[in-house]
Motif scaffolding. Sequence first.
Motif: not given
Lengths: 270, 264
Positions: A42, A45-47, A49-50, A53, A55-58, A198, A202-203
């Motif tokens: 789960i 799939l969520i991350w 999607t982020a 769409s 999202a600027h993740l590290p 998480v 991503l913290m």
Amino acid sequence: MSTVVRNLRIVRRMTAAEIAQQSVYRAAWIIFMLANICVPIISLLIWRTALASGAHLPVDERYVTTYFVLLGFVTMATSSWMAGFLAQDIRLGKLSSWMIRPASLLVGFVANNLSEKFLKLIALVPMIGIVWWIFRDSMTIPAGPGHWVLFAVSILLGAVLVFTIDILIASLAFWMDDVSALVQARVIISGVLSGAVVPLALMPSWSRGFVDHQPFRYTVSFPVEIVAGQLTGRELLTGFGFQLGYVVVLGILARAVWAAGIRAYSAVGA
Amino acid sequence: MRIRLHVKLWRRFFLQAVVRETHYRAHFLTTLLVGLVQLGLGIVPTLLLFGFTSEVHGWSRAEAIALVGVFQIVTGLIATFVAPNLNRMTTYLTEGELDGVLLRPVSSQFYLTLRWINVAELTNVASGIVVLVIGLVQAGISFGPGQVVQAFVLMCCGLVLLTSVWSALAFLAFWLQSVNPIGIVFLSLVEAGRYPLVFFPVAVRTFLTFAFPVAFATTFPVRALAGDLGWSPVALGIGLSVVALLLVRLVWRRGVLTYSSASS
């Protein structure tokens, strides 16, 4: 030295016996492991999607995917569930009958841990394999066997670490009536700080220094990072240094508390 | 089925559970504390995610928080009224307790699904309502009475549907003997309800709407409150709930037929 050899032989025998006994619940192990990979999938799939769409993740998609696919395996492999049982054995005086046996009660818990993990592995590995195959295009596969060996070693150390923490918490039952709240607190705290909920990457940045160096990182996140992330040789070295350090320090502490507990122990019915 | 008798009986169960809870005040407190911590942890991924972006597939942070509130309400209600019963399913069958239940002059399916109530879990429903209100206020959503009715009916459908799925899985105990781990799978899958349906790939969305209908319990009520939902999903929800109830009834009937008492 001969005590170590003897204890190892006892663990091997008891593990074999437990495996034979636990194999009765084959279907249950499969269902358990199904539940075990539900939540990581789960999250995966969520991350994804982020990321998709904008999202600027590290971290990138490869990291996220590899992380969550391996997460279910690593949390299982390093887990320990004995604190409640051990505390109960201390409280109800079951420990007494072990004190006149040639092996420690803890040896029994080691055997239980190994046997259940063995059966869980049989159920879990095919499931992880399927998920891996579905996401094969965005999985990180380290070149050469070196990283896999390090992965295996860090899982082993992580498992010892979690087991030691459990002994430490359960040993408090020598002095306290009820340690279930502490057990619950450990589960909740380690859920977040180990990276099981998480990825620690991503913290938020203000928590970095603390998050990277606390012991729970070395129970789940660090082994996964070895495969998923591009840890430099230096980072690997300090990581293993910290992991080994925590194992040794907590090991000594647990041994001291356990020994003090045994001295303070006055059994029910003895 | 004599509805009035069953309503009266259920009220008795509830009152008895309340009295029981007053004897175990520590249980009440720990349930409250654990619930609050779990609620906090449940929001962590959502908060972190919206730290990296302001909206995902049309959902803002505030709306996603409102959704977590609804999730907490629904799972709290399940934990209060359904879980204490379905978690006993295996013991009912293996210890022969079912024999005693079958002899009672009430619907045994009713008795098995709703007999035990864990009143302390209602604290999670209360904290869920608080989170929902915070989310709605932050999102600046204003809604009319029609939307409230839509949301309420959809949430009830979600509850009925999820309970039906779990019941059906628990009734598999008639054939499988031990089903305790199935509750764990159910609770892990329900976790998907913490996030809006559109966050998942299309195939998973279909699964979460029709096969494991957690969408009706969380995503649809929030969207109804935001006013982007017509009455057709409401009708669909009611239709699905009726079908699900009939199917569970069928599974129960077949199960009882195969049951050959554990005690005699």
